[in-house]
Design an enzyme around this catalytic site. Sequence first.
Site, PDB file in Angstrom:
ATOM      1  N   TYR A 143      -4.115  -9.960  -9.322  1.00  0.00           N
ATOM      2  CA  TYR A 143      -4.235  -9.227  -8.065  1.00  0.00           C
ATOM      3  C   TYR A 143      -3.060  -8.272  -7.952  1.00  0.00           C
ATOM      4  O   TYR A 143      -1.917  -8.674  -8.166  1.00  0.00           O
ATOM      5  CB  TYR A 143      -4.235 -10.217  -6.888  1.00  0.00           C
ATOM      6  CG  TYR A 143      -4.358  -9.562  -5.525  1.00  0.00           C
ATOM      7  CD1 TYR A 143      -5.549  -8.974  -5.117  1.00  0.00           C
ATOM      8  CD2 TYR A 143      -3.276  -9.546  -4.644  1.00  0.00           C
ATOM      9  CE1 TYR A 143      -5.661  -8.372  -3.868  1.00  0.00           C
ATOM     10  CE2 TYR A 143      -3.377  -8.954  -3.390  1.00  0.00           C
ATOM     11  CZ  TYR A 143      -4.571  -8.372  -3.001  1.00  0.00           C
ATOM     12  OH  TYR A 143      -4.676  -7.791  -1.762  1.00  0.00           O
ATOM     13  N   ASP A 238       3.765  -6.031 -12.697  1.00  0.00           N
ATOM     14  CA  ASP A 238       3.640  -6.273 -11.265  1.00  0.00           C
ATOM     15  C   ASP A 238       4.467  -7.515 -10.952  1.00  0.00           C
ATOM     16  O   ASP A 238       4.025  -8.638 -11.168  1.00  0.00           O
ATOM     17  CB  ASP A 238       2.165  -6.459 -10.884  1.00  0.00           C
ATOM     18  CG  ASP A 238       2.000  -6.766  -9.392  1.00  0.00           C
ATOM     19  OD1 ASP A 238       3.022  -7.018  -8.718  1.00  0.00           O
ATOM     20  OD2 ASP A 238       0.850  -6.768  -8.920  1.00  0.00           O
ATOM     21  N   LYS A 266       7.047  -8.905  -1.504  1.00  0.00           N
ATOM     22  CA  LYS A 266       7.366 -10.290  -1.128  1.00  0.00           C
ATOM     23  C   LYS A 266       8.883 -10.552  -1.003  1.00  0.00           C
ATOM     24  O   LYS A 266       9.460 -10.121  -0.019  1.00  0.00           O
ATOM     25  CB  LYS A 266       6.650 -11.246  -2.077  1.00  0.00           C
ATOM     26  CG  LYS A 266       5.117 -11.000  -1.978  1.00  0.00           C
ATOM     27  CD  LYS A 266       4.217 -12.040  -2.560  1.00  0.00           C
ATOM     28  CE  LYS A 266       2.791 -11.822  -2.109  1.00  0.00           C
ATOM     29  NZ  LYS A 266       1.853 -11.314  -3.086  1.00  0.00           N
TER      30      LYS A 266
END
Length: 427
Positions: A143, A238, A266
Amino acid sequence: MAEKSKQLFERAQHSIPGGVNSPVRAFKSVGGIPVFIEKAKGAYLYDVDGKKYIDYINSWGPMILGHAYEPVVKAIQDKVADSTSFGAPTELEIEMAELIKSMAPNVDLVRMVSSGTEACMSAIRLARGYTGRNKIIKFEGCYHGHADSFLVKAGSGLATFNIQTVPGVTAGVAADTLTAAYNDLDAVQELVNTHKGEIAAIIIEPIAGNMGCILPKPGFLEGLRSICDKEGIVFIFDEVMTGFRLAAGGAQEKLGINADLVTYGKVIGGGMPVGAFGGKKEIMQHIAPLGNVYQAGTLSGNPIAMIAGYTMLKTLKDTPSVYTELNEKTASLHEGLDKAFAESNVPYTINRFGSMISVHFSEKPVTDFASAAAANNALFNQYFHAMLQEGVYLPPSAYESWFISTALSTEDIQHTVDATRRFLKNL
Ligand SMILES: *Cc1c(COP(=O)(O)O)cnc(C)c1O
């Protein structure tokens, strides 16, 4: 029990789609009512009905030092009176960029954005602008946020809700996203051969965390690195989950592999909406206003978000023992769960890397999306609810990693293991 959460969820659905502002929060796949949170401190969440939970989501990663971490709270409080946004440059943004450069390998220039989605979306545009090519390769079950290009065979909520194709993503966009199974280097080589000179970027979660926690097989990332070198493809890590979590320098440092571009999210915002993408000057200089690859944001580099992120990252940089502590705590949880499961005859696989861990109800190794999907995920949903009852807040899906914080105590880990044992005995 959970009376207030039930009422709030009912009320929320009249004004918010599905009652939530991000799909996985709705507990739709595990069933039942999502827990509405009142506050959190350290390792614990407190819901609106007054129940306390040991938190294994930690806002999906950012709360690596536990909730309401004092220095971050204080820094925000000190900063907020000077206005919450300027839309003009500040010294703090330089300090943030310099701090990121001092921690992350291969980052000469870094641009701040407001989410992981934005970071990945911008990195892909940059890779396309830099190479003059259109296609990207991503991996099934990974994702990279909800930008159109990434919603092809994606993990996280899309895996959880079994959404294969997303209405609204045009066939043209989808056709430029090629996919391969995680850990399948041959499949990538084949895609590259078939689409010679057309691939701008390969984007990957170096440790995958959006189909449970899945580790790259030895040689897999190295193989991708060498394909990218040979074919002039931009290799994008990522690190929205792994950045500043696996080590100060993220997966790049921990695995000793260089990426051309890196994306963050995050942890980087200390709980505020922050993302970033960065890399070598040769590529990054194509971003506007240096180059013509346009990318912008009204709230990018927002002072409150920056002070929260800066304070978090500075702590992580100055306290390397954080990573030893995270590792030891997660290893101890791993060991405890392993014992509890081994005493039962329930098939299981526990995957872990650093402070990312997940349990799959599968007797076969879980190494890619297909093996994660083949596990008994209905049983995971039962496990989730049993643990919630016991005051343990796990991700509401087998397709998510758990995130450990330093605030977690030995007693919390013991309770989690004991609760797991009770669940397994009652099956
Ligand atoms: C969470 C996540 C994203 C998206 O970040 P948002 O801040 O939710 O937009 C992208 N990539 C990975 C690996 C993630 O885990």
